[in-house]
Design a protein around this motif. Structure first.
Motif, PDB file in Angstrom:
ATOM      1  N   VAL A 155     -14.022   4.308 -13.385  1.00  0.00           N
ATOM      2  CA  VAL A 155     -13.098   3.602 -12.488  1.00  0.00           C
ATOM      3  C   VAL A 155     -12.647   2.317 -13.174  1.00  0.00           C
ATOM      4  O   VAL A 155     -13.385   1.761 -13.993  1.00  0.00           O
TER       5      VAL A 155
ATOM      6  N   GLN B  83     -12.396  -0.186  -5.732  1.00  0.00           N
ATOM      7  CA  GLN B  83     -12.310   1.223  -5.293  1.00  0.00           C
ATOM      8  C   GLN B  83     -13.658   1.789  -4.882  1.00  0.00           C
ATOM      9  O   GLN B  83     -13.724   2.782  -4.161  1.00  0.00           O
TER      10      GLN B  83
ATOM     11  N   ASP C 116     -11.072  -0.329 -11.353  1.00  0.00           N
ATOM     12  CA  ASP C 116     -11.026  -1.456 -10.415  1.00  0.00           C
ATOM     13  C   ASP C 116     -12.251  -1.329  -9.515  1.00  0.00           C
ATOM     14  O   ASP C 116     -12.378  -0.353  -8.768  1.00  0.00           O
TER      15      ASP C 116
END
Ligand SMILES: NC(=O)c1ccc[n+]([C@@H]2O[C@H](COP(=O)([O-])OP(=O)(O)OC[C@H]3O[C@@H](n4cnc5c(N)ncnc54)[C@H](O)[C@@H]3O)[C@@H](O)[C@H]2O)c1
Length: 355
Positions: free
Chosen positions: A56, A61, A58
């Motif tokens: 991921v 999230q 960010d």
């Protein structure tokens, strides 16, 4: 008690790859669910290399993933408090790299949120897990040194400014240089061995000298060079620092430098007591000096050296499972933060700071 602890590693750079990730991989309890980095290739590379987890880019999230139990925060100092606080507020336990934060108010806020939410917040002052350090702590407690009246730390390098012009040397990102980056380990280790004496006052001077003229800074090798920017970057942190910390027991003094015009590299701590003294080579072994029956004794104990980073992470995982705080709890890091802030404030005002 949960059988498995799902973790995420936020920031997949040097310390994540050298310490946090291998330790989680070695843990029978932990499973890495996410690798997160704002540089997508770093998160992707971790998934590829370790053969688990999802990449991921960010961290927001994954804040609300109910299956996520804990995170390691391995980003630069400016994001420590922001990311740690966001995850604690969503019910996750946090192991955050050292220093806890750039400045004292950020560290205090991290402590407040940790105790308000009841989430574990451990700071990566890994020396608390080193066998040598724990042996010294026990010897001091057993009275082998007598009255420990002075502890001196030397963390000096000839030319070792990291990533010139980048995150390390930009105050807004790091909160400081040699003191906050290296000194934090030494001060924390000493306070741990002395069993947290009450700090009375601090005096210090921090110097920003050798890296100021970035283009002409001369060196043979540079760590974290890939993070620097000598052309357009910033250099506004301490490259050397001296300090004196008076406590209600020992006096602590130190001389630290990323860079100084003295061609030696010294990394040791001297514990001086009236019965005995110890020189600890940082991240190494130690020598105990005393006198007995009219003779001077020098003892160099042999013992197994452990991987302190790994043991720190494994202990964190166990603590998450049991819901207990550990020896790296944020409250101790706040103590170190208060000292470092006082040294910087003392330097700015050129006077002693009473705590
Ligand atoms: N305990 C130790 O002995 C030790 C040793 C080295 C570094 N550290 C600490 O670890 C931290 C990281 O240092 P490093 O040398 O690994 O740095 P690094 O630059 O190698 O890695 C940091 C990573 O964080 C990523 N990142 C930055 N902002 C992010 C965000 N918002 N979300 C996700 N990822 C983000 C960067 O892209 C980078 O990949 C620093 O605070 C440093 O003081 C501790």
């Amino acid at each position: 008690m949960k059988e498995k602890i799902n973790v995420a590693v936020i920031g997949c750079g040097t310390i994540a790859n050298s310490a946090h990730i291998p330790a989680y991989m070695a843990s029978p309890i932990a499973e890495i669910k996410y690798f997160c980095d704002i540089i997508p290739e770093r998160a992707d590379a971790a998934v590829q290399k370790y053969g688990c987890g999802t990449a991921v880019y960010d961290y927001k999230q994954i804040l609300d993933d109910p299956d996520l139990d804990a995170v390691s925060v391995c980003t630069h100092n400016d994001m420590h408090s922001v990311i740690a606080i966001d995850f604690m507020r969503r019910g996750k336990d946090v192991l955050c790299e050292k220093p806890a934060a750039r400045i004292l108010p950020e560290a205090l806020e991290m402590e407040r949120v940790s105790y308000e939410t009841g989430r574990i917040l451990s700071i990566g002052v890994c020396n608390r897990y080193a066998n040598s350090v724990n042996r010294i702590k026990k010897m001091i407690e057993a009275g082998d040194l007598g009255d420990v009246y002075h502890v001196y730390a030397s963390f000096r390098a000839h030319r070792s400014i990291p990533g010139l012009g980048g995150d390390f040397t930009t105050f807004a990102c790091s909160g400081g240089g040699a003191l906050i980056d290296w000194g934090v380990h030494y001060i924390d280790l000493i306070m741990y061995c002395l069993n947290d004496p009450k700090v009375l006052n601090c005096s210090g001077e921090a110097f920003c000298k050798l890296g100021v003229d970035m283009k002409n800074y001369t060196y043979t090798s540079m760590w974290a060079e890939n993070t620097g920017d000598k052309e357009n970057g910033t250099y506004d942190v301490d490259d050397s620092v001296v300090g004196l910390i008076r406590t209600d027991r020992a006096v602590i003094s130190f001389n630290g430098a990323w860079a100084q015009n003295i061609g030696i590299n010294e990394t040791f701590i001297d514990f001086m007591g009236d019965k005995g003294g110890i020189r600890l080579q940082y991240c190494g072994g130690f020598t105990y000096y005393t006198a007995k029956d009219g003779a001077l004794l020098e003892v160099k104990p042999s013992y197994t050296m452990n991987d302190m980073h790994r043991d720190e992470v494994l202990d964190f995982v166990e603590c998450v499972q049991k819901g207990t705080r550990n020896r790296n709890d944020i409250r101790y890091a706040v103590g170190t933060s208060k000292i470092m802030q006082a040294i910087y404030d003392s330097s700015a005002a050129h006077k002693e700071i009473v705590l």
